[in-house]
Write a protein that holds these residues in place. Structure first.
Motif, short mmCIF file in Angstrom:
data_model
loop_
_atom_site.label_atom_id
_atom_site.label_comp_id
_atom_site.label_asym_id
_atom_site.label_seq_id
_atom_site.Cartn_x
_atom_site.Cartn_y
_atom_site.Cartn_z
N PRO A 213 0.89 -1.30 -0.11
CA PRO A 213 -0.05 -0.03 0.15
C PRO A 213 0.90 1.23 0.11
CG PRO A 213 0.02 -1.10 2.15
CD PRO A 213 0.72 -2.00 1.23
N PRO A 214 0.36 2.28 -0.48
CA PRO A 214 1.00 3.73 -0.59
C PRO A 214 1.53 3.83 1.03
CG PRO A 214 -1.02 3.97 -1.69
CD PRO A 214 -1.10 2.70 -1.15
N ALA A 215 2.63 4.76 1.19
CA ALA A 215 3.09 4.92 2.68
C ALA A 215 2.24 5.55 3.43
CB ALA A 215 4.34 5.69 2.36
N ALA A 216 1.49 6.34 2.85
CA ALA A 216 0.36 7.14 3.59
C ALA A 216 -0.76 6.28 4.38
CB ALA A 216 -0.21 8.29 2.91
N VAL A 217 -0.83 5.24 3.47
CA VAL A 217 -2.09 4.25 3.89
C VAL A 217 -1.53 3.29 4.92
CG1 VAL A 217 -3.61 2.32 3.02
CG2 VAL A 217 -3.27 4.32 1.70
N ALA A 218 -0.22 2.94 4.71
CA ALA A 218 0.55 1.88 5.62
C ALA A 218 0.55 2.55 6.88
CB ALA A 218 1.82 1.63 5.03
N GLU A 219 1.22 3.93 7.04
CA GLU A 219 1.46 4.72 8.08
C GLU A 219 -0.29 4.88 8.85
OE1 GLU A 219 3.40 8.35 7.12
OE2 GLU A 219 5.08 7.31 6.32
N ALA A 220 -1.02 5.11 8.27
CA ALA A 220 -2.49 5.15 8.74
C ALA A 220 -2.81 3.91 9.47
CB ALA A 220 -3.45 5.79 7.72
N LEU A 221 -2.71 2.93 9.02
CA LEU A 221 -3.20 1.57 9.37
C LEU A 221 -2.12 1.28 10.66
CD1 LEU A 221 -3.52 -0.78 6.48
CD2 LEU A 221 -5.16 0.67 7.62
N LYS A 222 -0.98 1.40 10.61
CA LYS A 222 -0.07 1.21 11.79
C LYS A 222 -0.71 2.31 12.92
CE LYS A 222 4.03 -0.61 9.50
NZ LYS A 222 5.36 -0.24 9.04
N ARG A 223 -0.84 3.37 12.67
CA ARG A 223 -1.30 4.30 13.72
C ARG A 223 -2.81 3.78 14.22
NH1 ARG A 223 -0.68 9.18 11.71
NH2 ARG A 223 -2.57 8.90 10.26
N LEU A 224 -3.73 3.35 13.64
CA LEU A 224 -4.82 2.89 13.94
C LEU A 224 -4.67 1.56 14.71
CD1 LEU A 224 -7.87 2.44 14.02
CD2 LEU A 224 -7.86 1.31 11.59
N GLY A 225 -3.78 0.67 14.42
CA GLY A 225 -3.41 -0.55 15.17
C GLY A 225 -2.73 -0.15 16.45
N ARG A 226 -1.91 0.92 16.65
CA ARG A 226 -1.59 1.38 17.95
C ARG A 226 -2.44 2.09 18.86
NH1 ARG A 226 2.70 3.42 14.84
NH2 ARG A 226 1.81 5.59 14.90
N ASN A 227 -3.41 2.64 18.28
CA ASN A 227 -4.68 3.38 18.89
C ASN A 227 -5.60 2.34 19.68
OD1 ASN A 227 -3.46 5.67 18.21
ND2 ASN A 227 -5.28 6.17 16.94
N ILE A 228 -5.75 1.29 18.88
CA ILE A 228 -6.43 0.06 19.15
C ILE A 228 -5.82 -0.44 20.39
CG2 ILE A 228 -7.61 -1.98 18.48
CD1 ILE A 228 -8.38 -0.97 15.71
N ARG A 229 -4.47 -0.89 20.15
CA ARG A 229 -3.91 -1.40 21.26
C ARG A 229 -3.81 -0.90 22.66
NH1 ARG A 229 1.42 -4.42 22.85
NH2 ARG A 229 0.64 -6.12 21.16
N THR A 230 -3.80 0.59 22.33
CA THR A 230 -3.75 1.53 23.69
C THR A 230 -5.36 1.44 24.28
OG1 THR A 230 -2.17 3.06 22.58
CG2 THR A 230 -3.83 3.91 24.33
N ALA A 231 -6.30 1.44 23.61
CA ALA A 231 -7.40 1.32 24.13
C ALA A 231 -7.99 0.08 24.78
CB ALA A 231 -8.66 1.77 22.96
N ARG A 232 -7.40 -1.16 24.11
CA ARG A 232 -7.47 -2.27 24.81
C ARG A 232 -6.93 -2.25 26.15
NH1 ARG A 232 -4.34 -6.69 25.14
NH2 ARG A 232 -2.86 -6.04 23.61
N LEU A 233 -5.66 -1.97 26.12
CA LEU A 233 -4.89 -2.13 27.55
C LEU A 233 -5.48 -1.06 28.52
CD1 LEU A 233 -1.03 -2.12 25.94
CD2 LEU A 233 -2.31 -3.96 27.04
N ARG A 234 -5.80 0.23 27.91
CA ARG A 234 -6.70 0.94 29.16
C ARG A 234 -7.70 0.10 29.53
NH1 ARG A 234 -6.45 6.93 25.93
NH2 ARG A 234 -4.79 7.66 26.83
#
Lengths: 113, 113
Positions: free
Chosen positions: A11-32
């Motif tokens: 995927p385009p770099a911008a898309v890949a980055e957006a997905l990684k950020r989303l993944g990190r956000n989901i992990r943060t929300a889960r751990l919280r």
DNA sequence: CATCGATGTTTATTTGAAGCAACGTATAAC
DNA sequence: GTTATACGTTGCTTCAAATAAACATCGATG
């Protein structure tokens, strides 16, 4: 997926980055919320490996898996603004007076943009 | 059973509705920009059939395909707020003083939640 | 610092996502 | 109205997404 499409393989770099950020956000929300990957997996009817893929931002993982994770964490409402037509100022500007149900026709050798 | 997970086969109603709304929003944005399904498909390196699936809100279609469609329409930035930890008020309230990198351990027969 | 559950990683297997072609319908451009 | 094109749908093939088992590592907690 099958015949591997470029959007999933590279995927385009911008898309890949957006997905990684989303993944990190989901992990943060889960751990919280003090939930295990398996807790989220059970709520959405998937395996813990799929949840791990989501938190890594894997491109090929299904949209429903990502949306399900948000749902399991009570964050699905943050999806409502995604591509919200009311907030799409550029789109509103581009729109003609009428709202066609189809894109305009293109000439055979129309190589624009 | 390998590939079939409940989240893809029969997602919760709220998730299915969110995906359909997102698909409609993407279609609206595409038509406003006077692009054909094939135009969006070419930009993200996919086929027009995949774009059609996106606009129908198909659950099993890849996250990268959805994100790619947003990217192709210049709407990727609307994804940044998705599950944004800074806006997750409930999560911030639940979070303890420290930020553990793992979920807390569970006893074997812990059947809570 | 020792324990044991949470998480990362690998491998093997199965199923469905994605591509493609073909045909039909809808619509916009003339 | 006519016509060329956008879009919907189906059947088929191919290959990666998802699962599960096994093992390693990390890290919370006593």
């Amino acid at each position: 997926m099958a015949n591997s499409s470029r959007i999933n393989e590279a995927p385009p770099a911008a898309v890949a980055e957006a997905l990684k950020r989303l993944g990190r956000n989901i992990r943060t929300a889960r751990l919280r919320r003090k939930l295990r990957m398996q807790d989220v997996a059970e709520r959405i009817g998937a395996s813990r490996y799929t949840v791990a893929d989501i938190e890594k931002g894997k491109p090929g993982t299904s949209m429903a898996a990502y949306a399900g994770a948000l749902w399991a964490l009570g964050l699905l409402d943050t999806m409502n603004e995604l591509a919200d037509p009311d907030r799409d100022e550029e789109g509103k500007t581009l729109e003609s007076v009428r709202s066609p149900k189809q894109a305009p026709r293109r000439r055979k050798l129309d190589n624009d943009f």
